[in-house]
Motif scaffolding. Structure first.
Motif, PDB file in Angstrom:
ATOM      1  N   LEU A 165     -53.009   1.817   6.356  1.00 27.43           N
ATOM      2  CA  LEU A 165     -51.578   1.705   6.653  1.00 27.43           C
ATOM      3  C   LEU A 165     -50.826   1.009   5.521  1.00 27.43           C
ATOM      4  N   ASP A 166     -51.578   0.453   4.592  1.00 28.84           N
ATOM      5  CA  ASP A 166     -50.938  -0.262   3.485  1.00 28.84           C
ATOM      6  C   ASP A 166     -50.639   0.649   2.297  1.00 28.84           C
ATOM      7  N   ALA A 167     -51.189   1.861   2.313  1.00 24.42           N
ATOM      8  CA  ALA A 167     -50.974   2.774   1.179  1.00 24.42           C
ATOM      9  C   ALA A 167     -50.860   4.200   1.721  1.00 24.42           C
ATOM     10  N   LEU A 168     -49.704   4.525   2.264  1.00 22.59           N
ATOM     11  CA  LEU A 168     -49.522   5.839   2.867  1.00 22.59           C
ATOM     12  C   LEU A 168     -49.236   6.898   1.807  1.00 22.59           C
ATOM     13  N   PRO A 169     -49.767   8.103   2.009  1.00 21.17           N
ATOM     14  CA  PRO A 169     -49.333   9.222   1.160  1.00 21.17           C
ATOM     15  C   PRO A 169     -47.908   9.614   1.552  1.00 21.17           C
ATOM     16  N   SER A 170     -47.357  10.584   0.891  1.00 23.42           N
ATOM     17  CA  SER A 170     -46.020  11.071   1.239  1.00 23.42           C
ATOM     18  C   SER A 170     -46.073  11.762   2.602  1.00 23.42           C
ATOM     19  N   LEU A 171     -45.330  11.221   3.588  1.00 23.90           N
ATOM     20  CA  LEU A 171     -45.376  11.739   4.948  1.00 23.90           C
ATOM     21  C   LEU A 171     -43.986  11.817   5.554  1.00 23.90           C
ATOM     22  N   ASP A 172     -43.865  12.682   6.566  1.00 26.16           N
ATOM     23  CA  ASP A 172     -42.630  12.747   7.348  1.00 26.16           C
ATOM     24  C   ASP A 172     -42.741  11.950   8.643  1.00 26.16           C
ATOM     25  N   ALA A 173     -43.976  11.708   9.102  1.00 29.29           N
ATOM     26  CA  ALA A 173     -44.222  10.928  10.308  1.00 29.29           C
ATOM     27  C   ALA A 173     -45.675  10.518  10.321  1.00 29.29           C
ATOM     28  N   LEU A 174     -46.000   9.549  11.183  1.00 32.76           N
ATOM     29  CA  LEU A 174     -47.369   9.039  11.251  1.00 32.76           C
ATOM     30  C   LEU A 174     -47.770   8.833  12.707  1.00 32.76           C
ATOM     31  N   VAL A 175     -48.957   9.336  13.070  1.00 31.77           N
ATOM     32  CA  VAL A 175     -49.543   9.101  14.392  1.00 31.77           C
ATOM     33  C   VAL A 175     -50.719   8.147  14.211  1.00 31.77           C
ATOM     34  N   CYS A 176     -50.762   7.087  15.024  1.00 28.19           N
ATOM     35  CA  CYS A 176     -51.820   6.086  14.929  1.00 28.19           C
ATOM     36  C   CYS A 176     -52.600   6.019  16.231  1.00 28.19           C
ATOM     37  N   VAL A 177     -53.902   6.228  16.153  1.00 26.82           N
ATOM     38  CA  VAL A 177     -54.780   6.103  17.321  1.00 26.82           C
ATOM     39  C   VAL A 177     -55.248   4.662  17.385  1.00 26.82           C
ATOM     40  N   THR A 178     -54.776   3.914  18.372  1.00 20.52           N
ATOM     41  CA  THR A 178     -55.031   2.479  18.409  1.00 20.52           C
ATOM     42  C   THR A 178     -54.806   1.911  19.795  1.00 20.52           C
ATOM     43  N   LEU A 179     -55.425   0.765  20.059  1.00 25.09           N
ATOM     44  CA  LEU A 179     -55.162   0.003  21.287  1.00 25.09           C
ATOM     45  C   LEU A 179     -54.144  -1.103  21.048  1.00 25.09           C
TER      46      LEU A 179
END
Length: 353
Positions: free
Chosen positions: A198-212
């Motif tokens: 999460l500290d070095a994202l590629p070029s994105l339009d949105a992000l989905v995170c699988v997490t508790l």
């Protein structure tokens, strides 16, 4: 919410050819086959008052309905029963020659697409699937959620937004928290862009995170959490503790351990508490199971934890919340036990609820 678990399948057939095909399928899958009195075969169940009434009853009792019939007939009979994609069962239609199998309703969450492929493989038929993500050979957020037994805040709108971005060839990232990363490869993630940090994202339009987790580092792009339901809560409380008190303390304990409240998948207690209003209301409000453990089951693990003589005199064992959470999570307890206002709450993380 429905899930992709079509192991309780009701099959409806209206013609002799349909009955013959149903018999073939029943050799390969566990099915409850319904037909008219005049077409009844050993092992089949007759329609009740009518075909439509039998379908209406099955719609709420089975996770999947399969029809060997014309699509138009099926559409007309299920139309008054439709609720929404979060709750409707899977509905699959096929012709009596077994040449085409059509995913008609609840393709993703209900598992109709998977069931269609499964039936088509058995019959060597053509699977007809029209959901946009499948047509474009991409994963879908609601399918991933169903496979993970996960949910997200504002589920309906989030699924609509993310799936639309995927089929529109937008760059949607997918990040797995460390507890889920080792199993990521077993899930269909076509169309998503893998994100390692999460500290070095590629070029994105949105992000989905699988997490508790209840919170993640802020990002400059839209971020959607997909929260697997894995957290269990063992709870002990004094008789007639106000429901608001238990709910508030549970939320406090979840927050103290940095869990999203959506991650809660079950609560549990000793059998003496099976009719405790606060616990029954909590389970109903959260739409989660309330697991009851006998005194003997609890006693089998109470030696692991500090005991209270008051609790022992009251319920027959010296500890309730910790053994209950231990049993539900196979020993994977998290954090310290909360003890306030006559309530004890212990959290654990289960591999699957």
């Amino acid at each position: 919410m429905n899930t992709a678990k079509p192991e309780s399948i009701a099959l409806f057939c209206l013609t002799p050819g349909g009955v013959a095909l149903a018999q073939r399928l029943s050799d390969a899958l566990p099915l409850t086959c319904f037909t008219s009195e005049k077409l009844l075969q050993p092992g089949f169940v007759p329609f009740g008052d009518s075909f439509a009434k039998t379908v209406e009853q099955a719609f709420s009792e089975y996770s999947a309905l399969v029809f060997i019939a014309a699509t138009g007939i099926v559409v007309r009979v299920i139309a008054p029963l439709l609720n929404d994609k979060l709750h409707d069962p899977a509905v699959v239609v096929m012709d009596e020659r077994g040449e085409h199998v059509i995913s008609l309703l609840s393709g993703h969450l209900g598992g109709a697409n998977d069931l269609t492929r499964r039936l088509a493989a058995i019959l060597r038929a053509t699977a007809v699937i029209t959901t946009a993500t499948d047509v474009n050979q991409m994963a879908a957020l609601d399918t991933l959620a169903a496979k993970l037994d996960a949910t997200t805040h504002d589920f309906r709108q989030t699924v609509k937004t993310v799936n639309q971005m995927l089929v529109s060839q937008k760059r949607v990232g997918l990040w797995w928290d460390r507890d889920f990363a080792p199993d990521a490869e077993q899930f269909d993630t076509r169309g998503f862009i893998a994100v390692d940090s999460l500290d070095a994202l590629p070029s994105l339009d949105a992000l989905v995170c699988v997490t508790l987790r209840d919170a993640l580092p802020p990002q400059a792009i839209p971020l959607y959490k997909l929260v697997p339901k894995r957290v269990v809560a063992g709870i002990g409380c004094r008789r007639d503790t106000p429901p608001h008190t238990v709910a508030t303390l549970l939320n406090q304990q979840l927050a103290a351990n940095h869990f999203d409240s959506l991650a809660l998948c079950a609560i549990g207690s000793v059998s003496l508490k099976q009719d405790e209003p606060a616990l029954l209301e909590l389970a109903q409000r959260c739409q989660i199971p309330f697991h009851i453990f006998s005194v003997d089951q609890i006693a089998g693990h109470e030696q692991r934890f500090p005991a209270s003589e008051f609790v022992r005199l009251t319920v027959g064992v010296g500890s309730v919340s910790q053994p209950a959470a231990w049993l539900m999570s196979n020993g994977k307890l998290v954090g310290d036990t909360l003890r306030e206002q006559g309530v004890t709450i212990t959290l654990g993380v289960s591999d699957r609820c």
